[in-house]
Design a protein around this motif. Structure first.
Motif, mmCIF file in Angstrom:
data_model
loop_
_atom_site.group_PDB
_atom_site.id
_atom_site.type_symbol
_atom_site.label_atom_id
_atom_site.label_comp_id
_atom_site.label_asym_id
_atom_site.label_seq_id
_atom_site.Cartn_x
_atom_site.Cartn_y
_atom_site.Cartn_z
ATOM 1 N N GLU A 194 12.481 4.616 8.834
ATOM 2 C CA GLU A 194 12.998 5.981 8.737
ATOM 3 C C GLU A 194 12.214 6.691 7.647
ATOM 4 O OE1 GLU A 194 17.211 8.381 8.031
ATOM 5 O OE2 GLU A 194 17.177 6.189 8.253
ATOM 6 N N ARG A 195 11.805 7.894 7.936
ATOM 7 C CA ARG A 195 10.962 8.639 6.996
ATOM 8 C C ARG A 195 11.652 8.777 5.639
ATOM 9 N NH1 ARG A 195 6.471 11.853 8.136
ATOM 10 N NH2 ARG A 195 5.339 12.115 6.195
ATOM 11 N N GLY A 196 10.949 8.318 4.584
ATOM 12 C CA GLY A 196 11.463 8.428 3.233
ATOM 13 C C GLY A 196 12.374 7.298 2.813
ATOM 14 N N LYS A 197 12.696 6.341 3.724
ATOM 15 C CA LYS A 197 13.630 5.267 3.388
ATOM 16 C C LYS A 197 13.042 3.871 3.602
ATOM 17 C CE LYS A 197 17.802 7.958 4.336
ATOM 18 N NZ LYS A 197 19.091 8.002 5.055
ATOM 19 N N LYS A 236 0.823 -1.216 0.000
ATOM 20 C CA LYS A 236 0.000 0.000 0.000
ATOM 21 C C LYS A 236 0.851 1.257 0.000
ATOM 22 C CE LYS A 236 -3.373 -0.063 2.917
ATOM 23 N NZ LYS A 236 -4.117 0.008 4.191
ATOM 24 N N PHE A 237 1.964 1.242 0.782
ATOM 25 C CA PHE A 237 2.760 2.458 0.944
ATOM 26 C C PHE A 237 4.040 2.454 0.102
ATOM 27 C CE2 PHE A 237 0.335 2.052 4.918
ATOM 28 C CZ PHE A 237 -0.307 3.286 4.924
ATOM 29 N N THR A 238 4.150 1.512 -0.855
ATOM 30 C CA THR A 238 5.337 1.462 -1.719
ATOM 31 C C THR A 238 4.911 1.702 -3.165
ATOM 32 O OG1 THR A 238 6.383 -0.125 -0.235
ATOM 33 C CG2 THR A 238 7.303 0.077 -2.449
ATOM 34 N N GLU A 239 5.407 2.818 -3.705
ATOM 35 C CA GLU A 239 5.106 3.137 -5.107
ATOM 36 C C GLU A 239 6.251 2.748 -6.028
ATOM 37 O OE1 GLU A 239 2.252 4.091 -6.036
ATOM 38 O OE2 GLU A 239 1.370 4.506 -4.069
ATOM 39 N N GLY A 299 8.088 5.227 4.477
ATOM 40 C CA GLY A 299 8.679 5.203 5.812
ATOM 41 C C GLY A 299 7.767 5.812 6.863
ATOM 42 N N ILE A 300 8.209 5.725 8.129
ATOM 43 C CA ILE A 300 7.396 6.195 9.262
ATOM 44 C C ILE A 300 8.262 7.074 10.146
ATOM 45 C CG2 ILE A 300 5.943 5.484 11.209
ATOM 46 C CD1 ILE A 300 5.673 2.768 9.825
#
Length: 834
Positions: free
Chosen positions: A667-670, A583-586, A617-618
């Motif tokens: 990690e946000r963005g990774k 869902k969160f991987t484009e 990431g979160i």
């Protein structure tokens, strides 16, 4: 006083006592003193203050005495002088050495130590040095013509006089004081004064009136010991010795020889023996009396201290009794009235000074319903059936009303026959505690009722939602098997996707409810771990291809092929993790890494499954609340991607039920990595995997008669379509009653029964059918439960009711076909052979 002044005092005392003794009485022709006080003075100061440092001063004093007594010029050369001074110094030195190394206790406080003192300190050192003194004097030419008897007599006189000086001086300095022996200072002074007067009286009578009065010295010594102890005996004997020696020297007293006897040293010798022998028993008796007095004084002090302690304890106990809020009772059964503290009466609203009631009066204040219970525990205590009791009872308070009292008691005294004689205990007001307990019980009951209502509501909602969902998904599945154009197929797929989403949300809510109630059960069956993971990947294969985000599986070497656990719940966890990752991987990929963390454990496999993505990431501040129910990382993200926020919370709880945990690194963005750690059991041999999709096989052509008990019309139509597609004949019953009657009318190959039906539910229906089969001798008909419940506990309930398998709503075609293949294996075998 400084050490130098002590040495000066020692020198003066030694010289003065020597000349005083020689001036009073001496033995011709050497002027040797017959009372050798310097020996006692020297030893006393060595023990009391100076120690070994006193020896030079003692030698110097002895040298000075010899010089001055013989009229020698000071510092003139006389070897006789130095030798005599050296021997007279050796006596105190030897006595001091014995004192330090042999005496373990003060000699004037213990009888055994006093005997050691007499012989080891006073007599033996004096004996060892006395003959040396006489030998040196004879060698110097002062005792020309002295016979062997004279040598022995003079040595004996010297020994007795030297040891007598030690025996008389040391007690004066070192004997324990009379303070602390239970007498005042005035009483002690009067006792010493009386001792002195009696001693002078006996001396006057013995040496001036009649020689027979000398026998009074023995009771005098005993009286001195009784009145004044060892110190008083030393004073009395010293006074008698001085007085007697002076009187004897002047021809008075019982020791004077006839005029024709020329042995002038014999009276002195006899007087010295008398004084020595008088001193020993007297001082020993004084020491014993002192010991007795000290023991008596110690006992009196101890009794006085114990009396004070007892008084203080009684006062503290009285204050505690008056201050404590609990009631205290003390009941000696030989008395009719138990004794109570004031708090007992104030607890019941009575004045604190209320007289103690008797037992029968007190018993009437107990609530009639509690009175028998109180009587029972009291009777059991009195009859030796119990040693203690604890009973709650209602007691009437002043002004009316009832108050709950907790009474605790213990038997503290019993007679020879075991019967209780004394009972003590406490009473505590527990009215508020009982009220709180009652409120807590009521609150617990309300909570349990609410929990049951919640469970019933969730079960009803599950049934009510799954029943129409069964029709929506079932008919969409059937519609998909017909000839549809592309647009119609898209619509059908939309219906199925929406239904699956709604069903997943329902399952999450039910799972969360089970976890919170502690009702989630895990099955323990053998399954193929790699096939389980592959089945999860297959669920997302189309989504992966559509987004161009590949899913890779990395299996570590040495992984077990077969494990034991709940494969369905493990799939649920992995499906949630892979779903979130997709869902969160484009852009990028999703990787599933599987390894065993603790290989070789004989009891379980510690499996670690990490799902890694390259998505958004979160943020750290969001990770802390990510595993909470209904919580999502970002509201805007939630609106974009959707979701209920239950998946991760449920997944973590399932992992913990499997003795593991669900961990997060992100990690946000990774991207993010969710690691599910679970413990799965070991199997000895390869077993058939469970929970896997059934493979497509040839359709069955031999029809069977199947009874369907279902009250919902939509579900009946769906099951009819499924079963007709499979080629079977179907008969319907609208409830359990009709199903039981249908089984009586004809035989069926299989029964599909809903669990929740009007008039008679499916469980009762199954029990009834099994009972009638057993009674009529009919063969057992397989019964499959159709229900919205999904737990292992629900499955076991169905099996206990006599059912054979379990089919969960919404019903899928493949699942129904798999059930039929298990329940009717002969159909598959015959169709294959045909």
């Amino acid at each position: 006083m400084s050490r130098l002044l002590w040495h000066g005092a020692l020198y003066v005392l030694l010289v003065s006592t020597a000349f005083i003794a020689m001036g009073l009485i001496s033995l011709p022709p050497t002027n040797m003193t017959t009372v050798w006080l310097p020996a006692g003075v020297a030893l006393a100061l060595m023990v009391f203050r100076l120690g070994w440092w006193a020896l030079p001063t003692i030698w110097l004093a002895n040298t000075s005495v010899v010089y001055l007594a013989n009229g020698y010029p000071l510092f003139s050369w006389h070897p006789f002088t130095y030798m005599l001074a050296l021997v007279n110094t050796a006596g105190p030195a030897l006595s001091y050495a014995v004192w330090r190394w042999w005496l373990t206790k003060p000699p004037f406080e213990d009888g055994r130590s006093y005997i050691k003192f007499v012989f080891g300190v006073a007599l033996v050192p004096s004996l060892l040095t006395a003959w040396m003194v006489i030998a040196i004097i004879k060698w110097a030419g002062f005792l020309a013509g002295m016979t062997w008897d004279g040598f022995l007599i003079r040595s004996g006189i010297n020994t007795l006089s030297s040891s007598l000086g030690i025996l008389l001086v040391l007690p004066l300095v070192l004997a324990p004081r009379d303070e602390g022996l239970g007498r005042s200072a005035g009483e002690i002074g009067a006792a010493h004064g009386l001792n002195l007067l009696l001693t002078l009286l006996v001396c006057w009578l013995s040496f001036h009136v009649t020689p027979y009065a000398i026998y009074l010295t023995i009771p005098l010594a005993m009286l001195a010991a009784l009145l004044t102890g060892a110190r008083g005996v030393a004073i009395a004997v010293m006074l008698i010795a001085f007085y007697g020696l002076i009187a004897t020297a002047h021809g008075l007293g019982p020791f004077v020889l006839p005029a024709e006897d020329t042995r002038t040293y014999r009276p002195v010798f006899e007087m010295a023996i008398f004084a020595f022998c008088l001193s020993l028993p007297g001082q020993f008796a004084g020491i014993v009396y002192d010991q007795l007095r000290r023991y008596q004084a110690g006992l009196e002090d101890m009794v006085a201290q114990r009396t004070r302690d007892l008084s203080e304890a009684e006062e503290r106990f009285r204050l505690a009794i008056e201050a404590v809020s609990d009631g205290i009772f003390d009941w000696e059964f030989r008395r009719s009235k138990p004794r109570f503290n004031p708090s007992f009466f104030t607890m019941l609203g009575h004045p604190a000074d209320t007289p103690d009631p008797d037992w029968q009066t007190l018993r009437r204040f107990v609530h009639p319903r509690d009175r028998e219970r109180v009587d029972t525990v009291i009777s059991e205590c009195r009859a030796a059936q119990r040693d203690s009791f604890q009973v709650e009872a209602r007691v009437r308070v002043r002004g009316g009303g009832w108050q709950w009292i907790l009474a605790r008691g213990r038997v503290v005294l019993r007679g020879d026959d075991g019967a209780a004689q004394r009972l003590v205990g406490t009473t505590t007001d527990i009215t508020e505690e009982r009220q709180r307990t009652s409120e807590l019980v009521s609150a617990r009951n309300r909570a349990q009722q609410a929990d049951r209502a919640k469970s019933q509501f969730l079960a009803a909602m599950s049934h009510e939602i799954r029943t129409p969902m069964n029709g929506v998904l079932g008919f969409a599945e059937m519609l998909d098997t017909t000839d549809l154009n592309q647009t119609q197929q898209e619509f059908v797929e939309s219906i199925r996707t929406s239904g699956e989403t709604l069903l997943a949300l329902l399952n999450d809510i039910l799972d969360l409810s089970k976890i919170e109630a502690g009702h989630m059960d895990l099955e323990q069956r053998a399954f193929d771990l790699s096939l389980c993971i592959e089945s999860v990947v297959q669920l997302f294969r189309m989504q992966s291809e559509a987004k161009h985000v590949p899913i890779r599986v990395v299996l570590a070497e040495g992984l077990p092929e077969m494990v034991v656990g709940d494969s369905t719940r493990l799939k649920q966890v992995l499906s949630n993790l892979v779903s979130n990752a997709m869902k969160f991987t484009e852009v990028g990929s999703v990787t599933i890494e599987v390894e065993e963390s603790d290989a070789g454990n004989p009891n379980y496999h510690d499996i670690s499954i990490a799902v890694k993505d390259t998505g958004i990431g979160i943020a750290p501040e969001v990770q802390a609340r990510l595993f909470r129910p209904f919580s999502q990382g970002d509201a805007s993200v939630a609106r974009r991607y959707g979701g209920s926020g239950l998946g991760l919370s449920i997944s973590r709880q399932i992992c913990r039920l499997m003795l593991g945990d669900l961990l997060l690194q992100s990690e946000r963005g990774k991207g993010s990595t969710f690691t599910a750690r679970v413990k799965l059991g070991q199997v000895g041999e390869r077993q058939s995997p469970t929970g896997m999709p059934e493979s497509e096989e040839a359709p069955m052509h031999l029809p069977k008669r199947i009874l369907v008990a279902e009250d919902n019309q939509l579900n009946r139509r769906l099951l009819e379509a499924y079963l007709q597609k499979l080629g079977h004949a179907v008969r319907f019953a609208h409830d359990g009653v009709e199903a039981v009657e249908a089984c009586r009318d004809g035989a069926f190959d299989l029964i599909l029964s809903d669990v929740q039906m009007p008039r008679m539910d499916g469980l009762t229906c199954a029990r009834t059918i099994r009972a009638e089969e057993a009674e009529a001798g009919r063969p057992r008909t397989p019964i499959v439960a159709i229900t919205a419940a999904t737990t292992a506990r629900d499955r076991q309930t169905c099996l206990d009711a006599g059912m054979d398998d379990f089919l969960t709503k919404p019903i899928r075609f493949n699942e129904l076909r798999a059930i039929l293949r298990r329940m009717l294996p002969e159909v598959y075998e015959e169709s294959q052979s045909s």
